[in-house]
Design an enzyme around this catalytic site. Structure first.
Site, short mmCIF file in Angstrom:
data_model
loop_
_atom_site.label_atom_id
_atom_site.label_comp_id
_atom_site.label_asym_id
_atom_site.label_seq_id
_atom_site.Cartn_x
_atom_site.Cartn_y
_atom_site.Cartn_z
N ASP A 6 9.58 -3.19 3.00
CA ASP A 6 9.08 -4.03 1.93
C ASP A 6 10.02 -4.02 0.73
OD1 ASP A 6 7.50 -5.42 0.14
OD2 ASP A 6 6.14 -3.75 -0.24
N SER B 89 8.35 -3.41 -3.08
CA SER B 89 7.85 -2.15 -3.62
C SER B 89 8.92 -1.09 -3.37
CB SER B 89 6.51 -1.75 -2.98
OG SER B 89 6.68 -1.44 -1.60
N ASN C 161 8.06 2.62 -2.91
CA ASN C 161 7.59 3.91 -2.42
C ASN C 161 7.38 3.90 -0.91
OD1 ASN C 161 7.20 5.21 -5.09
ND2 ASN C 161 5.69 3.59 -5.35
N TRP D 189 4.94 5.49 1.98
CA TRP D 189 3.70 6.23 2.21
C TRP D 189 3.20 5.97 3.63
CZ3 TRP D 189 -0.81 3.87 3.69
CH2 TRP D 189 -0.96 2.51 3.42
N TYR E 207 -5.65 -1.67 -5.25
CA TYR E 207 -5.68 -2.94 -4.55
C TYR E 207 -6.76 -3.89 -5.06
CZ TYR E 207 -2.58 -0.79 -1.16
OH TYR E 207 -1.52 -0.18 -0.56
N ASP F 60 10.82 -11.03 -1.35
CA ASP F 60 9.90 -9.97 -0.96
C ASP F 60 9.59 -10.04 0.53
OD1 ASP F 60 7.91 -8.10 -0.67
OD2 ASP F 60 6.61 -8.89 -2.24
N THR G 211 5.81 -9.76 1.72
CA THR G 211 4.88 -10.87 1.55
C THR G 211 5.21 -11.92 2.60
OG1 THR G 211 4.58 -10.52 -0.82
CG2 THR G 211 4.16 -12.73 0.00
#
Length: 387
Positions: A90, A93, A95, A97, A133, A276, A279
């Site tokens: 992505d 963003s 990070n 996780w 979210y 992005d 998306t």
């Protein structure tokens, strides 16, 4: 800043360059429809996709609506011995996780979970943060471990281990987690991103990565992420370079927008676009949406913005003026067909760019048409016609 000032060498694949295949998994929409859930279920999850890029201290707001249609996933491993996860690569963003055994909610139990007790290289912390979210929060605790992407090994990488994930919609997602590839400025403060550590640990031949998204994805092949280089066989023609205007996201200037040969003047005072890969749809400024839908002859429904499938060949091509050139998006790319239903692959945002310009999000739909190159050293994004 990435901490490097290197000249870009666009080399073919070689040592220090890694090709990561992307799979075409089921999107959350497909999963929900297979389970017979009503379209209204999805509508409850809708938020403004532009909220993803609003910074709010230690809380990162990432509306999962951005991922409802996404189905390009790749594999990474964490720990010693490695535990495998399917993640979205992505660029919107920063990070990394994944679900963890700390999390006991049904959404976590239905996915691969990282078990820290099975990794000899894991180091825990007591630092927590929240991904908000809108319909429910994802709680994460930070840890350090070895991350492996094929033959690339990143040691002592910070990542998030989920503590809680709301069942709706995480339970229905085919992917496990997210690997962020945006700038360090939008990552959790004080911790290196995966991309930073790749560069600092000399795991890439060049400070560059690139994406190819297939226009006809299958489960076994949906595209590729190439770390450390580009593949000239995946694009044709010259690369058009656009400078990054704000080193937080891969944000570029859009100078104008045209529907067919009718220039709209929507961006006559300047627009920004975030490139992005996390998306799927093309996101346009909300104030322009009614005029666009009218020009395309689209009608809003529970399934999206409907058009007559037979009219698609006669619909106008969309054009984006970027770095002095027009990049085209034909209707065969921006119209989606599913079970005989055709929809325009757009959504709207009412969030402007940080400096006030109308904000566009150039997601997978746009990137199916253009091979994209992310140059970390020179802070620019390259586009070339995808093969």
């Amino acid at each position: 800043m990435w901490g490097l000032a290197l000249a870009l060498l666009c080399l073919p694949l070689g040592e220090g360059t890694l090709r990561i295949p992307l799979r075409r998994g089921r999107s959350i929409r497909e999963v929900m429809r297979e389970k017979g859930l009503p379209e209204g279920f999805l509508n409850n999850l809708r938020g403004d996709p532009g909220r993803k890029y609003q910074l709010s201290g230690a809380v990162a707001y990432e509306p999962l609506m951005n991922y409802l249609d996404t189905f390009y996933f790749g594999e990474v491993s964490i720990g010693t011995p490695p535990q495998n996860f399917l993640v979205i690569f992505d660029t919107g963003s920063s990070n990394l996780w994944v679900p963890s055994t700390y999390c006991q909610s049904p959404a976590c139990e239905d996915h691969t979970r990282f078990n820290h007790s099975l990794s000899s290289t894991f180091l825990g912390t007591d630092v927590t943060y929240t991904l908000r979210y809108g319909f429910g929060d994802l709680s994460v605790v930070l840890g350090y471990d070895t991350v492996t992407i094929q033959n690339i090994i990143i040691r002592n990488q910070e990542f998030g281990l989920s503590l809680y994930e709301p069942s709706r919609p995480f339970y229905y997602l085919d992917f496990d987690g997210i690997l962020g590839m945006a700038y360090p400025g939008v990552a959790i403060s004080g911790f290196n991103t995966l991309m930073q550590n790749m560069l600092q640990q000399n795991q890439l031949s060049e400070p560059i990565f690139s994406f190819y998204f297939s226009r006809n994805p299958t489960y076994s092949y949906g595209g590729e992420v190439i770390l450390g280089g580009v593949d000239p066989q995946l694009y044709s023609g010259e690369v058009l370079w656009a400078p990054v205007v704000q080193e937080l996201y891969w944000k570029i200037s859009i100078e104008e927008f045209s529907i067919g040969y009718s220039v709209t003047s929507w961006c006559s005072q300047g627009c920004h676009g975030i490139v992005d890969t996390g998306t799927f749809l093309l996101t346009i400024p909300g104030q322009f949406m009614p005029a666009l839908l009218q020009a395309l002859g689209a009608e809003e429904s529970d399934y999206g913005f409907l058009v007559d499938c037979s009219s698609v060949p006669n619909m106008p091509t969309l054009y984006f003026a970027i770095s002095g050139a027009w990049l085209s998006l034909p209707p065969t790319v921006y119209v989606l067909e599913n079970d005989g239903i055709c929809t325009v692959g757009v959504e709207s945002t009412y969030v402007p760019s940080a400096s006030g310009q109308p904000l566009w999000i150039l997601g997978n739909l746009f990137l199916r048409q253009y091979y994209s190159i992310f140059d970390m050293a020179n802070n620019r994004v390259g586009f070339a016609l995808a093969t």
